[in-house]
Design a protein around this motif. Structure first.
Motif, short mmCIF file in Angstrom:
data_model
loop_
_atom_site.label_atom_id
_atom_site.label_comp_id
_atom_site.label_asym_id
_atom_site.label_seq_id
_atom_site.Cartn_x
_atom_site.Cartn_y
_atom_site.Cartn_z
N GLN A 1 7.01 7.68 7.14
CA GLN A 1 6.09 6.97 6.08
C GLN A 1 5.69 5.65 6.72
N ILE A 2 6.21 5.15 7.42
CA ILE A 2 5.48 3.84 8.12
C ILE A 2 4.28 4.31 8.82
N PRO A 3 2.91 3.85 8.39
CA PRO A 3 1.76 4.29 9.29
C PRO A 3 2.03 4.10 10.70
N ASN A 4 1.17 5.23 11.55
CA ASN A 4 1.47 5.28 12.83
C ASN A 4 1.15 3.96 13.60
N ASN A 5 0.06 3.42 13.05
CA ASN A 5 -0.54 2.23 13.64
C ASN A 5 0.16 0.86 13.22
N SER A 6 1.20 0.83 12.55
CA SER A 6 1.92 -0.15 12.15
C SER A 6 2.53 -0.96 13.40
N HIS B 1 12.65 -1.57 2.83
CA HIS B 1 13.33 -1.50 1.63
C HIS B 1 12.63 -2.47 0.68
N TYR B 2 12.55 -1.95 -0.81
CA TYR B 2 11.79 -2.68 -1.71
C TYR B 2 12.84 -3.02 -2.62
N ALA B 3 13.13 -4.37 -3.18
CA ALA B 3 13.86 -4.93 -4.20
C ALA B 3 13.12 -5.22 -5.26
N ASP B 4 12.62 -4.57 -6.24
CA ASP B 4 11.80 -5.33 -7.47
C ASP B 4 12.93 -6.12 -8.52
N GLU B 5 12.48 -6.62 -9.43
CA GLU B 5 13.15 -7.63 -10.34
C GLU B 5 14.34 -6.82 -10.83
N GLY B 6 15.35 -7.61 -10.63
CA GLY B 6 16.74 -6.92 -11.01
C GLY B 6 17.41 -6.16 -10.21
N GLN B 7 16.72 -5.57 -9.17
CA GLN B 7 17.39 -4.57 -8.07
C GLN B 7 18.25 -5.64 -7.03
N GLU B 8 19.11 -5.11 -6.63
CA GLU B 8 20.22 -5.93 -5.56
C GLU B 8 21.21 -4.90 -4.77
N LEU B 9 21.82 -5.32 -3.81
CA LEU B 9 22.81 -4.83 -2.99
C LEU B 9 24.12 -5.43 -3.45
N THR C 1 27.16 -2.10 -7.91
CA THR C 1 25.90 -1.52 -8.20
C THR C 1 24.99 -2.02 -7.05
N SER C 2 24.45 -1.13 -6.46
CA SER C 2 23.25 -1.21 -5.27
C SER C 2 22.09 -0.33 -5.72
N SER C 3 20.94 -1.13 -5.89
CA SER C 3 19.46 -0.35 -6.34
C SER C 3 18.40 -0.76 -5.31
N LYS C 4 17.66 0.14 -4.94
CA LYS C 4 16.54 -0.29 -4.01
C LYS C 4 15.62 0.98 -4.02
N GLY C 5 14.37 0.59 -3.59
CA GLY C 5 13.47 1.65 -3.21
C GLY C 5 13.52 1.74 -1.44
N ASP D 1 0.77 -1.40 0.04
CA ASP D 1 0.08 -0.07 0.04
C ASP D 1 0.96 1.27 0.07
N ASN D 2 2.05 1.19 0.43
CA ASN D 2 2.78 2.34 0.73
C ASN D 2 4.19 2.26 -0.06
N GLN D 3 4.05 1.53 -1.16
CA GLN D 3 5.38 1.37 -2.05
C GLN D 3 5.44 2.73 -2.90
N HIS D 4 4.49 3.13 -3.43
CA HIS D 4 4.10 4.34 -4.07
C HIS D 4 4.99 5.40 -3.68
#
Length: 261
Positions: free
Chosen positions: A99-104, A141-149, A89-93, A55-58
């Motif tokens: 941005q983490i919901p207060n009730n998380s 942290h989000y790692a979509d297809e092809g993303q890496e550390l 190369t490092s790539s991530k979101g 829900d919050n990835q955007h």
């Protein structure tokens, strides 16, 4: 509403307040440099956290960085083939604490005094404190297809992570324990170069959703292989300081989050 620790952690399997359990965890971390606690979270929370992440990835700030394994500027005193001058190369979101919901459940876990006491015992620290800036304490942290550390050493002495969602394939945490001894000035450039060349056998950590990992990455070189497939790898970093009122540097916040506050 803040949840009780018993509503978050599988305390039957992971009795955080039990002295013998704490000693066993500390011994594993001290001996191997990595502590993997499977089934740490209550199973019912995992799909909730996964949906929260989706829900919050955007909101995520995505970066792709070229860097050396030391996360420093290149060194003109060495050749291009020297580990100080070889880039990966490092790539991530990433979404930040605010941005983490207060009730998380993540806020409840991060703030729980019993959890911090457990971490202090296992890590051998007197106290742990949240970051003074509003961005750096809890990061998803989000790692979509092809993303890496890419391969690197950490600047901090420990890292605490919680796996939320594993990819279908890839996204494997690989490491080589004690590849250097930075505290004593032994940088072991030869071994570092051999790791980059793929000539050293690596170890890997199995991290299913709900797994808590404590890792000492200052001297153990490590990476996360590229995500394969459409399912995003989601990992929470729970970041603490050993001193109060510490903020992540402004340059690091701009690099990783794209903003200062």
């Amino acid at each position: 509403m803040e949840l009780a620790l018993a509503d978050i952690i599988n305390l039957d399997k992971n009795p955080l307040n039990d002295g013998a359990f704490r000693k066993a965890c500390k011994r594993t971390l001290d001996e191997t440099g990595a502590l993997v606690i499977k089934e740490f979270l209550k199973p019912a929370l995992i799909p909730l956290l996964q949906q929260e992440g989706k829900d919050n990835q955007h909101l995520a700030y995505y970066t792709t960085n070229k860097h050396n394994v030391y996360l420093t500027e290149n060194d003109d005193n060495h050749s291009d083939s020297h580990p100080k001058n070889r880039t990966v190369t490092s790539s991530k979101g990433c979404i930040t604490t605010d941005q983490i919901p207060n009730n998380s459940v993540l806020h409840s876990l991060y703030d729980a005094s019993e959890f911090r006491d457990f971490l202090c015992d296992v890590l051998g620290e007197q106290a742990l404190y949240e970051y003074a800036d509003p961005l750096s304490s809890i990061n998803l942290h989000y790692a979509d297809e092809g993303q890496e550390l890419g391969w690197h050493y950490d600047n901090s002495s420990f890292a605490i992570t919680l796996m939320v969602q594993s990819p279908r394939e890839g996204g494997i945490f690989e490491y080589v324990k004690d590849a250097r001894d930075a505290d004593n000035g032994d940088m072991n450039y030869a071994m570092t170069g051999n790791i980059l060349d793929g000539d050293i056998d690596t170890e890997s950590l199995s991290m299913e959703p709900g797994t808590l990992v404590l890792f000492r990455g200052r001297n153990s070189m490590h990476r996360v292989t590229p995500t394969i497939g459409e399912q995003t790898r989601m990992l929470v970093v729970l970041a603490y300081n050993t001193q109060p009122n510490v903020s992540l540097s402004e340059s690091a916040r701009m690099t990783f989050f794209g903003r200062l506050k």
